[in-house]
Design an enzyme around this catalytic site. Structure first.
Site: not given
Length: 377
Positions: A98, A111, A118, A122, A125, A347
């Site tokens: 994305e 962005c 990932c 985290c 996230c 975010c």
């Protein structure tokens, strides 16, 4: 329509300028051919070799036989009520990433993603929650910029630079995909490609310190660091890579970067505020203390909820109190306005939702193995 890559052909989007020079040298062509083609691809968004009017017809015919210019395919486009645009892009492997464009009064920020999922994981996230699949190739990273530039119109054609800033803050940890990310950043900075200022390209990292320490040997861009906690105990919980590279080591690495960098005069400190977790006044005072002496600007980010997370967004009262404490210390602090929340483009919400749930869970399990490997090495 974007050309589908042929496995026997070279995708020129996957080549940096040095790579293009080597490519044309192998064809017996002069180095200037690489610059010509680089301009056609990245400044004009050309994907048809016949449009390259200053390239000889014989070379154009040769290129059609051995090369393609192919970016990821657009699966979907969503436009938020605030003007934010999110694209889901399909890769040749069938997986998706994305990319988000955020329009603001005096700039337009793109962005972009550097990995599928990932590995850093985290806890706040959504991208990390989907697991990790693989690193992106250069064509898949710069292809996001290439697509967005074609969507808005090339600045060379329209005279308007709609995309003024590019941030590596999408899916993935950029410094765990070092070489393709560096190559993409250098294309963004190259006057023969996108020609962006060093201060308008930002790399955001959770703190992969060996890679951060060597970054300036290859390129120089603005720096953002995902901190999210003012002490190791809490950061170990929120950002597991902190167990390998704790806060003191991270801050020392940031200092070294700022001392050597021509682009990064200050580090942008990203801090997601989570209700009852890291948003108290004590946390704010701790944050001010550890950042004392480091040129910085602090970006407070209200937590953006996603399915499966138990975290909640901090109250406006807590956010304001936190901001006032940091501000009263003399540090520059802003609270990020949530953008694109209605299309899951805010975010921490990017997750490539076109990937099915079973595959996400499989990658989540592999993610735990990979992050443990990083921490053990």
């Amino acid at each position: 329509m974007t050309t589908t890559p042929n496995s026997e052909k070279t995708n020129l989007l996957n080549l940096s300028l040095p790579g293009l020079k080597d490519f044309f040298a192998d064809l017996g062509e002069k180095p200037f051919r690489a610059i010509q083609v680089l301009k056609w691809i990245h400044q004009y968004g050309t994907e048809d070799f016949d449009d390259m009017s200053n390239v000889s017809k014989s070379l154009r015919e040769k290129l059609k036989e051995i090369a393609v210019i192919a970016s990821p395919e657009v699966l979907s486009q969503q436009i938020s009520k605030d003007g934010t645009i999110k694209w889901a892009l399909k890769l040749e492997s069938g997986q998706a990433i994305e990319t988000v464009f955020i329009p603001e009064k005096n700039r337009g920020t793109l962005c972009i993603s550097s990995q599928i999922g990932c590995v850093v994981d985290c806890t706040f996230c959504s991208t990390g929650a989907q697991g990790f699949s693989r690193n992106l190739q250069l064509s898949e990273i710069i292809g996001q910029v290439w697509h967005a530039m074609k969507y808005f119109g090339s600045a060379k054609v329209t005279g308007n630079r709609t995309i003024s800033n590019v941030v590596f803050m999408g899916m993935g940890e950029p410094l765990l995909n070092f070489e393709p990310v560096v190559a993409a950043m250098n294309l963004l900075l190259d006057d023969n490609a996108y020609g962006l200022s060093k201060r308008r390209v930002t790399l955001s990292t959770s703190g992969i310190l060996p890679a951060l320490d060597k970054l300036l040997d290859y390129t120089d861009v603005a720096l953002a660091v995902s901190l999210h906690a003012p002490n190791d105990e809490l950061r170990n919980e929120l950002v597991p890579i902190n167990k390998k590279y704790p806060i003191k080591m991270l801050l020392n690495s940031i200092k070294r970067y700022l001392e050597r960098s021509n682009a990064a005069r200050k580090v942008t400190v990203e801090y997601v505020l989570i209700d009852g977790v890291n948003d108290t006044t004590d946390h704010a005072h701790e944050l001010v203390k550890i950042l004392s002496g480091i040129p910085n600007k602090i970006n407070l980010i209200p937590f953006n909820p996603f399915p499966g997370s138990s975290y909640k967004t901090s109250s406006q009262k807590a956010i304001k109190a936190f901001e006032q404490i940091v501000q009263s210390s003399g540090m520059i602090v802003t609270t990020r306005k949530t953008r694109g929340e209605d299309i899951d483009a805010a975010c921490g919400q990017l997750a490539g939702r076109v990937n099915d749930r079973t595959r996400r869970m499989e990658r989540k399990e592999k993610n735990s193995i990979k992050i443990n490997t990083i921490l053990d090495n």
